[in-house]
Every structure is written in C-alpha cells, then in structure tokens.
Design a protein around this motif. Structure first.
Motif, short mmCIF file in Angstrom:
data_model
loop_
_atom_site.label_atom_id
_atom_site.label_comp_id
_atom_site.label_asym_id
_atom_site.label_seq_id
_atom_site.Cartn_x
_atom_site.Cartn_y
_atom_site.Cartn_z
N SER A 163 0.82 -1.21 0.00
CA SER A 163 0.00 0.00 0.00
C SER A 163 0.86 1.26 0.00
CB SER A 163 -0.92 0.02 1.22
OG SER A 163 -1.83 -1.05 1.21
N ASP A 199 -6.60 -3.36 1.13
CA ASP A 199 -6.78 -2.80 -0.21
C ASP A 199 -6.61 -1.29 -0.14
OD1 ASP A 199 -7.03 -3.06 -2.90
OD2 ASP A 199 -9.05 -3.89 -2.89
N ARG A 201 -6.19 2.56 -2.56
CA ARG A 201 -6.14 3.39 -3.76
C ARG A 201 -5.02 4.40 -3.60
NH1 ARG A 201 -11.76 4.41 -3.07
NH2 ARG A 201 -11.16 6.55 -2.59
N GLU A 213 -6.43 -0.84 -5.59
CA GLU A 213 -5.54 -1.09 -6.72
C GLU A 213 -4.41 -2.06 -6.40
OE1 GLU A 213 -4.31 2.69 -8.53
OE2 GLU A 213 -5.93 3.65 -7.39
N VAL A 214 -4.45 -2.70 -5.23
CA VAL A 214 -3.40 -3.67 -4.90
C VAL A 214 -3.59 -4.92 -5.76
CG1 VAL A 214 -2.41 -5.13 -3.10
CG2 VAL A 214 -3.20 -2.83 -2.53
N ASP A 215 -2.54 -5.28 -6.49
CA ASP A 215 -2.59 -6.46 -7.37
C ASP A 215 -2.07 -7.66 -6.58
OD1 ASP A 215 -2.38 -8.39 -9.33
OD2 ASP A 215 -1.67 -7.00 -10.86
N TYR A 216 -2.98 -8.32 -5.86
CA TYR A 216 -2.58 -9.43 -5.00
C TYR A 216 -2.01 -10.59 -5.81
CZ TYR A 216 -5.61 -6.86 -1.78
OH TYR A 216 -6.20 -5.89 -1.02
N GLY A 217 -2.61 -10.86 -6.96
CA GLY A 217 -2.14 -11.96 -7.79
C GLY A 217 -0.71 -11.76 -8.24
N LYS A 218 -0.40 -10.56 -8.70
CA LYS A 218 0.97 -10.26 -9.13
C LYS A 218 1.93 -10.36 -7.95
CE LYS A 218 3.83 -6.63 -11.21
NZ LYS A 218 3.86 -5.24 -11.75
N LEU A 219 1.51 -9.86 -6.80
CA LEU A 219 2.37 -9.91 -5.62
C LEU A 219 2.69 -11.36 -5.24
CD1 LEU A 219 3.75 -8.60 -3.16
CD2 LEU A 219 1.53 -8.73 -1.99
N THR A 221 2.69 -13.97 -7.15
CA THR A 221 3.58 -14.52 -8.18
C THR A 221 5.01 -14.07 -7.96
OG1 THR A 221 1.78 -14.59 -9.80
CG2 THR A 221 4.04 -14.61 -10.65
N GLN A 222 5.19 -12.78 -7.64
CA GLN A 222 6.54 -12.27 -7.38
C GLN A 222 7.17 -12.95 -6.17
OE1 GLN A 222 5.17 -8.10 -7.21
NE2 GLN A 222 6.74 -7.62 -8.72
#
Length: 259
Positions: A163, A199, A201, A213-219, A221-222
């Motif tokens: 965040s 979450d 903005r 706008e937190v991209d949990y899926g990308k996080l 994966t990283q």
C-alpha cells in the motif's frame, strides 16, 4: 505461503478478544502487535514481568504466531535493553520474525544504519530476525532506501507493505514512477520476510476490499518467484461504513484462493 492476520485489525480490543475474533473468522495464524500505543498489548506491560508476558502471548487459542510487530516507547540505551527483553520473549514463545518501525524521513542515513545494526545484533543473539516495516512518512517508504538499508545491515529483513508505494506514487508522481513501475519493488523482494496487506487506492491508504488497486495476484507470483514461504498478513483497521468482519473475511478468502 499462508494467510495470517494482525491483532491490529481490532485495535480497541484486549488481546484475547482480538485473538478470539480472528479465530472466529477462520484465521489460523496471527501477528501480535506489541505497541506502546496499543490498548491490548504494550511492551512496558510484558517486560515488567517477562514470565507473565510469555504466558499472555502463548494464550493464542492454538493459532500460530507468525511474528510480532514491535513499537517501543523507550529511547536511548533503554530502547535497546527493552528490545533485548522482547527478543527473549520471542525466543521463549518460538517466534522468529519481529517487525520494527523505520525512523522518520529526515533521519540521517548513517544513524538509521547503526540503529538497525544494533537491533539485528541483539536479535541474532536470541535466534530472532528483525524486519523493518515499509511505512509512510518514514525512511522505509522508499523501496530504494530499503534496499540500501538491507545492503548495509547484514541480516536485516523487510516487512513489505504494498500500500505504501501506491500512496507515495500519488503524493509524489516523480518518485512514484519508479516504485509503481516495479523495479524498486522487485529489488527488495529477496529481503522480504513478512507482508502486510489491505486494499488501497492511490488517494486512500485503506478502502473496502475490491475497491482498491493492490494487485494481490501479481504480488503472490513475485513472492513465489523468490520462494517466499511465510505469512501474508491481513492488516486492516475498522472502517465506520463497512462491516469489519465481512472485510476481513473477504480478504482472507481472496488470498487463500491465490496460494
């Protein structure tokens, strides 16, 4: 990876009440906030009688303790004495990770390095790892500064809060381009030993789950790429206009679907 929740999710409750509510919401692990400003677990209280403090912290209704978030009220040499006491308690309760705040922006960098080196040395003596929290208004709000701190303090880890760069990018678009682009974020992932999530903005640090706008899926994966196996810690405070139980449950379920 596993999902945990911070007791800061219920900041106005006593520790046991907070733990019971998180258990009712089907969390299986918790991070306990030991903050001097807290209403449910203060460092000065647990340090005044360490044996009693250990028993208090062990009473988690069988929830695993993923770590402690520690904010001491003491300064000077007393600060390090108190931190050593917290590390003894962590060892006795079989907790490895302790998250500590960073100093405010404007603090001389060398001063912060020496401070963190002392904390890490104390913690390592008890088999504990220190993680500096990424926090707004602090040196640690900038991923590049976090990277330099980790490179200068052997054994230092990071409690990542995605965040923070989102909000910084809104407040400072020039600095935010690097952070939002992911380069600086990627650089510190290898040092991450804890994650705080809600979450967010760009114009609001916390919003209802699904509206940010937190991209949990990308996080995730990283983190998987770095072979991260530790906690994804839900760290949300109540919002007047939303049912807090519903919000916590939504984020828990979302994270569980990703891991």
């Amino acid at each position: 990876m596993f999902v945990a929740a911070s007791t800061r999710c219920w900041p106005d409750l006593e520790l046991q009440a907070s733990i019971e509510l998180l258990q009712d919401l089907d969390f299986t692990a918790i991070e306990i906030a030991i903050h001097e400003s807290s209403t449910h677990c203060r460092p000065s209280d647990v340090l005044s009688d360490e044996d009693r403090g250990i028993q208090l912290l062990r009473h988690t209704h069988r929830l695993e303790i993923s770590g402690y978030s520690v904010e001491l009220g003491s300064t000077g040499e007393q600060h390090y004495t108190d931190f050593e006491g917290i590390c003894r308690i962590a060892k006795a309760t079989k907790v490895v990770n302790i998250a500590v705040p960073s100093s405010e922006k404007g603090t001389p960098f060398n001063e912060e390095v020496e401070h963190l080196r002392r904390l890490v040395a104390i913690a390592e003596g008890e088999g504990v790892r220190v993680n500096v929290r990424s926090m707004l208004g602090c040196l640690s709000e900038d991923p590049d500064t976090l990277l330099v701190l980790c490179n200068n303090v052997d054994g230092l880890g990071v409690t990542l809060d995605p965040s923070v760069p989102l909000v910084v990018a809104h407040e400072n678009p020039t600095a935010g381009k690097t952070m939002a682009g992911g380069k600086g974020f990627d650089q510190i992932l290898k040092f991450v030993h804890n994650v705080h999530l809600r979450d967010t903005r760009k114009d609001a640090f916390q919003v209802s789950v699904g509206q940010g706008e937190v991209d949990y899926g990308k996080l995730v994966t990283q983190l998987e790429r770095e072979k991260y196996t530790r906690a994804l810690t839900v760290d949300m405070t109540p919002m007047d206009e939303y049912d807090h139980r519903v919000e916590l449950r939504k984020l828990r379920r979302l994270l569980e679907t990703l891991i």
